[in-house]
Design an enzyme around this catalytic site. Sequence first.
Site, short mmCIF file in Angstrom:
data_model
loop_
_atom_site.label_atom_id
_atom_site.label_comp_id
_atom_site.label_asym_id
_atom_site.label_seq_id
_atom_site.Cartn_x
_atom_site.Cartn_y
_atom_site.Cartn_z
CG HIS A 1 -3.45 -0.84 -55.57
ND1 HIS A 1 -2.96 -1.51 -54.48
CD2 HIS A 1 -4.00 0.30 -55.09
CE1 HIS A 1 -3.23 -0.82 -53.39
NE2 HIS A 1 -3.86 0.29 -53.73
CB CYS B 1 22.14 14.78 -30.81
SG CYS B 1 21.84 14.70 -29.05
N GLY C 1 -6.79 5.04 -56.46
CA GLY C 1 -7.66 3.93 -56.14
C GLY C 1 -8.46 4.06 -54.86
CG ASN D 1 15.60 10.19 -29.07
OD1 ASN D 1 14.94 10.72 -29.95
ND2 ASN D 1 16.65 9.44 -29.32
N GLY E 1 18.65 16.82 -26.68
CA GLY E 1 18.42 15.38 -26.79
C GLY E 1 16.92 15.19 -26.79
CE1 TYR F 1 24.64 19.28 -33.58
CE2 TYR F 1 25.62 21.39 -32.95
CZ TYR F 1 25.26 20.08 -32.63
OH TYR F 1 25.49 19.59 -31.38
NE ARG G 1 24.93 9.86 -24.69
CZ ARG G 1 23.80 9.30 -25.11
NH1 ARG G 1 22.71 10.02 -25.23
NH2 ARG G 1 23.77 8.03 -25.43
NE ARG H 1 -12.52 10.39 -64.20
CZ ARG H 1 -11.53 10.87 -64.93
NH1 ARG H 1 -11.75 11.88 -65.76
NH2 ARG H 1 -10.32 10.36 -64.83
CB SER I 1 23.59 18.65 -28.02
OG SER I 1 23.04 17.72 -28.92
NE ARG J 1 -2.49 10.46 -60.93
CZ ARG J 1 -3.39 9.54 -60.61
NH1 ARG J 1 -4.46 9.89 -59.94
NH2 ARG J 1 -3.24 8.28 -60.93
CE LYS K 1 -9.64 11.44 -61.01
NZ LYS K 1 -10.53 10.41 -60.44
CG MET L 1 -12.75 8.00 -52.59
SD MET L 1 -12.94 9.71 -52.20
CE MET L 1 -11.26 10.22 -52.20
NE ARG M 1 22.88 6.97 -29.07
CZ ARG M 1 22.50 7.22 -30.31
NH1 ARG M 1 23.29 6.92 -31.31
NH2 ARG M 1 21.32 7.76 -30.54
P1 ADP Z 1 -8.91 7.10 -60.45
O1 ADP Z 1 -9.01 8.29 -59.61
O2 ADP Z 1 -8.96 5.82 -59.70
O3 ADP Z 1 -7.79 7.18 -61.42
P2 ADP Z 1 -10.70 7.88 -62.56
O4 ADP Z 1 -11.76 8.81 -62.16
O5 ADP Z 1 -9.53 8.44 -63.24
O6 ADP Z 1 -10.26 7.05 -61.29
O7 ADP Z 1 -11.38 6.79 -63.44
C1 ADP Z 1 -10.82 5.58 -63.71
C2 ADP Z 1 -10.84 5.29 -65.18
O8 ADP Z 1 -12.15 5.32 -65.68
C3 ADP Z 1 -10.10 6.29 -66.02
O9 ADP Z 1 -8.75 6.00 -66.03
C4 ADP Z 1 -10.73 6.09 -67.38
O10 ADP Z 1 -10.11 5.01 -68.03
C5 ADP Z 1 -12.13 5.72 -67.02
N1 ADP Z 1 -12.98 6.89 -67.22
C6 ADP Z 1 -13.32 7.83 -66.33
N2 ADP Z 1 -14.09 8.78 -66.90
C7 ADP Z 1 -14.25 8.42 -68.19
C8 ADP Z 1 -14.91 8.98 -69.30
N3 ADP Z 1 -15.56 10.13 -69.21
N4 ADP Z 1 -14.85 8.35 -70.47
C9 ADP Z 1 -14.17 7.19 -70.58
N5 ADP Z 1 -13.52 6.60 -69.59
C10 ADP Z 1 -13.55 7.20 -68.39
MG MG Z 2 -7.54 8.19 -62.93
MG MG Z 3 -9.92 4.04 -59.30
#
Ligand code: ADP
Ligand code: MG
Ligand code: MG
Length: 884
Positions: A460, A842, A107, A774, A772, A862, A622, A98, A770, A342, A27, A109, A566
């Site tokens: 998610h 194999c 999701g 396993n 094997g 192979y 075999r 973040r 060959s 990303r 990020k 952290m 086999r």
């Molecule tokens: P994750 O890694 O779970 O995607 P993010 O760090 O991207 O978490 O944060 C989740 C959400 O929080 C982002 O998608 C954004 O909508 C909001 N967010 C994070 N930083 C900012 C910011 N500086 N201003 C406004 N919204 C933010």
């Molecule tokens: Mg994000």
């Molecule tokens: Mg998140």
Amino acid sequence: MSQKHVYSFGGKTADGNGKQKELLGGKGANLAEMCLIGIPVPPGFTITTEVCAAYYEAGKKIPEAAVPEIDAAVTKMEAVFGGKKFGDPADPLLVSVRSGAALSMPGMMNTILNLGLTDTSVEGLAKKTGNPRFAYDSFRRLIDMFGSTAMGCEHEDFEHEIHKLKEEKKVKLDTDLSADDLKELVKRYKAVYKKHVGEDFPNDPRKQLMLSINAVFNSWHGHKAVEYRRIERITGLKGTAVNVQAMVFGNMGESSGTGVAFTRDPNTGENVFYGDYLINAQGEDVVAGIRTPEPIAKLEEQMPKVYAQLVEIRQTLEKHFKDMQDIEFTVQDGVLYMLQTRNGKRTGTAAVKIAVDMVKEKLIDEATAVKRVNPDSLNHLLQPQLDPKSKIKPVAQGIAASPGGASGKIVLSAEAAVEHAAKHPGDPIMLVRKETSPEDVAGMHLARGILTSTGGKASHAAVVARGWGKPCVVGCEAVKIDEKAGVVVISGQTLKAGDFITINGTTGDVMIGKVETIAPSMTGDFSTLMTWADKSRKLKIRTNADSPADALKAREFGAEGIGLCRTEHMFFGEDRISAVREMILSTTEEGRKKALAKIEPYQKADFVGIFEAMDGFPVTIRLLDPPLHEFLPQKDNKAGAEAVAKQIGVTVEKIFERVEELHEMNPMMGFRGCRLPLVFPEIGDMQVRAIIEAAIEVKKKGKSVLPEIMIPLVGIVEELIILKKRAIAVAEEAMAKHGVKVEYQIGTMIELPRAALTADKIAEEAEFFSFGTNDLTQMTFGFSRDDIKGFMPTYLAHKILPVDPFQSIDVNGVGQLIEIGIQKGRKSRTEHHKQHLKVGICGEHGGDPDSVHFCHKVGMDYVSCSPFRVPIARLAAAQAALAK
Ligand code: ADP
Ligand code: MG
Ligand code: MG
């Protein structure tokens, strides 16, 4: 550790750049890169992953040298963002904190938003914006996020308060609460905070910041993050970086909003802008599935200028990163800010289409396309699809979130999925939930498919399912779940946990009951990518197949021969098993020969079918491998014994007598493999004759054949000497009888450590090896493959082993034996016969991409794998060849 701990970004400059993912996290590195290419990003700074490592080394303490750098970066951020001060009581600059490691872990952290608000600055914000509702709403969110993420409060306890207040005020939606209501809510949230933490909510922005940075670092070793890394086999990262960034607000009214999007459709790979947004919303609202978001195309009507800018950024990002991007954005009062980009996760289908399209668009070259598709993700294209002829009609429709069809028994929680899978391994289950969260990943992993009643394409459940190539339907509002009662009601019909339900992740359809699935095929972009892969690979790809049908399927997927056929599977055929049993039960050679004569025509016919299907490609057959008692009923199976007794006309006592005689304490190391024909030569004779006569028959039809007779479980060259001599005699006799010569080879499996160590001797006799793997893995570790359930999970959890060695070759141990075997074997074969020793593999490992890389590296000719893994092996072999 480097001298610099903190990297600033913002304006059109940045200290770091997109290449520094290990140091800045994905990020942070990409926020810097976006600044560098002129995309609008709120300013901020990234604390490096090295600081995270140092934090843990110092016993969870932020290294002192980093602290002044953090303060300086705050000052810089303030300047770039127009001079507002962090924590200014009259006009506060707020920030988000973040997380972000080198690899994206969706999701895993938690992000804290609105940091920097205090009792006084909330008033300032209210005045400054003229929007007290917004100010108090931001503050109560901060207390909740900060409390639950950084200080260990329960989010539920805060939720409870807002529900209570809504009831008191007799309103339904959060947005119906007034500024005064929210002010009251802040008070109550603070009480929850104090009750849990034992201290007041910190009215000091800098203290909030430092505690939050600690919290992000702590989350690196939180349960969710650890679980995700375990499932995804992510190792070797330093930690997470922390991004502190000026807040922009999507919740400032109707001219604000927030969204997530993909630059192409992550399900199908189509080159269309794909995503969701919400007006007047903040942060995770879009992905949390609380309000149902709008499709991105609608933004064109609601905010045409912003939409046009976003479309332009979409192009810029793709041109720059040369890959499909997953982006997050926020609009504050009509001004667009990018918050993240990303490389987007995608289904296997999308991965292939995007790679092929980007070659056509001249963004990347063929080799890059080949390198880019994760071989395991092809599983997605090789997934069964729902039978289109099925009569079962959909009863509801949700959002198609991850394609493919799946049927399974309903489970209503991740824990229930884990429990069910432990009790009934392999039983198909379908996870049905309101929404999923990172706690659920273990259960999601076990389910055939996932169905949720809320959430959008970026929820998610959708993101995780796509990553795994699992069918998924989300946001299916017609599905009403009562977890407590253990029932699901869909369009008026009530289903219990354990009932079958079916989803079509390609269309979003939901069906009650079980729908049959059909096999996939290889066409279009998929086959284009495969042709490119074939240009680079050095390894040949064969298949493990025991029937003409499997052989044909494998050829369709590009198999270039059979690496393992086999023969015991053929012995189990309904029409032959009684003759097999008769053979096992007879006490004389005569009796056995009589029974074998009944089996022989079947064996021959099987081989004819397979040779014809393989049409000139080599076929390794075999000889019988398992111990004979596997063909008889078990010791305590009285009914089974009675049936067999009747079938072949002997007494039940006689059968049990023989079962008793053949009983083994440890069948894996018992009377099996080449030990069988050494004691009962007539068994081997029959098989060799059937192979050669089948080859003769096919050759007579004008087709070419290349049988390779493989003798299993050889550990001592003398075993091979005897069996080979005998096989040659039988083959010669058959060829003389028919007056037709066929080419054939005799080789062996290397599946015992002793065979690998004496490979030079064995190669004097064997024309091919060959591996094997396993058995070789079983014998090297002393693990019985079927008895690892009790300890393997612990071994993996405690990192005693990095991966299950039955899934991916144990390079350090088993791998060494393989290398020794190849080296000694090849040298000896060249010396004694001036001949290249053909070497392949194999075991199950032949279809595992990491193992394929290993096989390439050690110079095998192979790999052989199950038909549906042939494309995966082709791609992995190409990637191995393209890797430096
Ligand atoms: P994750 O890694 O779970 O995607 P993010 O760090 O991207 O978490 O944060 C989740 C959400 O929080 C982002 O998608 C954004 O909508 C909001 N967010 C994070 N930083 C900012 C910011 N500086 N201003 C406004 N919204 C933010
Ligand atoms: Mg994000
Ligand atoms: Mg998140």
